[in-house]
Write a protein that holds these residues in place. Sequence first.
Motif, PDB file in Angstrom:
ATOM      1  N   GLN A 169       0.858  -1.180   0.000  1.00 48.88           N
ATOM      2  CA  GLN A 169       0.000   0.000   0.000  1.00 48.88           C
ATOM      3  C   GLN A 169       0.893   1.227   0.000  1.00 48.88           C
ATOM      4  OE1 GLN A 169      -2.056   0.857   3.815  1.00 48.88           O
ATOM      5  NE2 GLN A 169      -0.945  -0.884   4.674  1.00 48.88           N
ATOM      6  N   TRP A 178       0.566   1.169  -8.439  1.00 47.19           N
ATOM      7  CA  TRP A 178      -0.612   1.882  -7.939  1.00 47.19           C
ATOM      8  C   TRP A 178      -1.829   0.961  -7.843  1.00 47.19           C
ATOM      9  CZ3 TRP A 178      -2.359   6.468  -5.968  1.00 47.19           C
ATOM     10  CH2 TRP A 178      -3.718   6.774  -6.129  1.00 47.19           C
ATOM     11  N   ASN A 181      -2.312  -1.292  -4.709  1.00 46.77           N
ATOM     12  CA  ASN A 181      -2.526  -0.726  -3.377  1.00 46.77           C
ATOM     13  C   ASN A 181      -3.798  -1.288  -2.747  1.00 46.77           C
ATOM     14  OD1 ASN A 181      -0.296   0.973  -3.179  1.00 46.77           O
ATOM     15  ND2 ASN A 181      -1.343   2.732  -4.096  1.00 46.77           N
ATOM     16  N   GLN A 208       6.940   4.571  -0.818  1.00 46.47           N
ATOM     17  CA  GLN A 208       5.620   4.234  -0.299  1.00 46.47           C
ATOM     18  C   GLN A 208       5.255   5.137   0.875  1.00 46.47           C
ATOM     19  OE1 GLN A 208       6.447  -0.022   0.295  1.00 46.47           O
ATOM     20  NE2 GLN A 208       4.934  -0.476  -1.292  1.00 46.47           N
ATOM     21  N   THR A 212      -2.190   6.103   4.539  1.00 43.19           N
ATOM     22  CA  THR A 212      -2.973   5.740   3.369  1.00 43.19           C
ATOM     23  C   THR A 212      -4.462   5.850   3.688  1.00 43.19           C
ATOM     24  OG1 THR A 212      -3.016   3.377   3.946  1.00 43.19           O
ATOM     25  CG2 THR A 212      -1.210   4.140   2.538  1.00 43.19           C
ATOM     26  N   HIS A 217      -4.287   3.908  -0.914  1.00 42.12           N
ATOM     27  CA  HIS A 217      -3.564   4.936  -1.666  1.00 42.12           C
ATOM     28  C   HIS A 217      -3.003   5.989  -0.703  1.00 42.12           C
ATOM     29  CE1 HIS A 217      -4.872   3.075  -5.300  1.00 42.12           C
ATOM     30  NE2 HIS A 217      -6.121   3.467  -5.232  1.00 42.12           N
TER      31      HIS A 217
END
Length: 219
Positions: A169, A178, A181, A208, A212, A217
């Motif tokens: 993630q 992407w 994730n 990273q 998130t 994301h």
Amino acid sequence: MPLEAYGVLSGTLHRHFRDQPDSQGRWFHVNLEVDAPAGRYRCAVDVDSKQSATGVQWKVFTLAASVLEPASTLAPGFHELSMTSGSGAIDYLRHPAFADRSGCLSVRRPPAWLERLLARLNPPRPWISGSTLEATQALEGILLPGRPIMVFGEPFDAGLGMHNIHQNQGDPYGSQWWDDNGVWQDGATLTRRPDGRYDVFLNKFSTQADHTDGAGHPA
């Protein structure tokens, strides 16, 4: 969208070996051979610095088996896990045994007595940044042949094996990762000590994010 599949392999570590140059394309792995009822699995742990001296990051620490339940109670073999809290899945940013308190977002700072209690229950564990070789050596420190082992990640599409054994993630928009994730799908390598506790190796990449959203994301 998250990984297509996610789970934990429980077995016995047979041996490990490092990639030879270019044997896995651009990325460097430490390969684990794990014995389980279905046979011998190959688990590829990505510790590549992505062409950067400090691109790979890691942590090594020890946890009681109880905080890893229900994963630590599963029989030998591969077990698919739902990507949710309580399933046994790992999330570096959300699982109470793994999340770094210093990286958590909060509305206000807790009182001092609560901070001291949290520090005892889950002490700060900062990420270490370094080279591929340094990350490899840190992982190899917990890889004792004959030890029971748990490996979290994504199973191979064909054959016995696992990959995506790292944080899954926080990869930035526009990167090739992407679409992978997601939350509650992070990879990890854990070996069981004679006293029943687990030595834990977590690994991620400097690109990273440490925070998130609900889709995994960057927040």
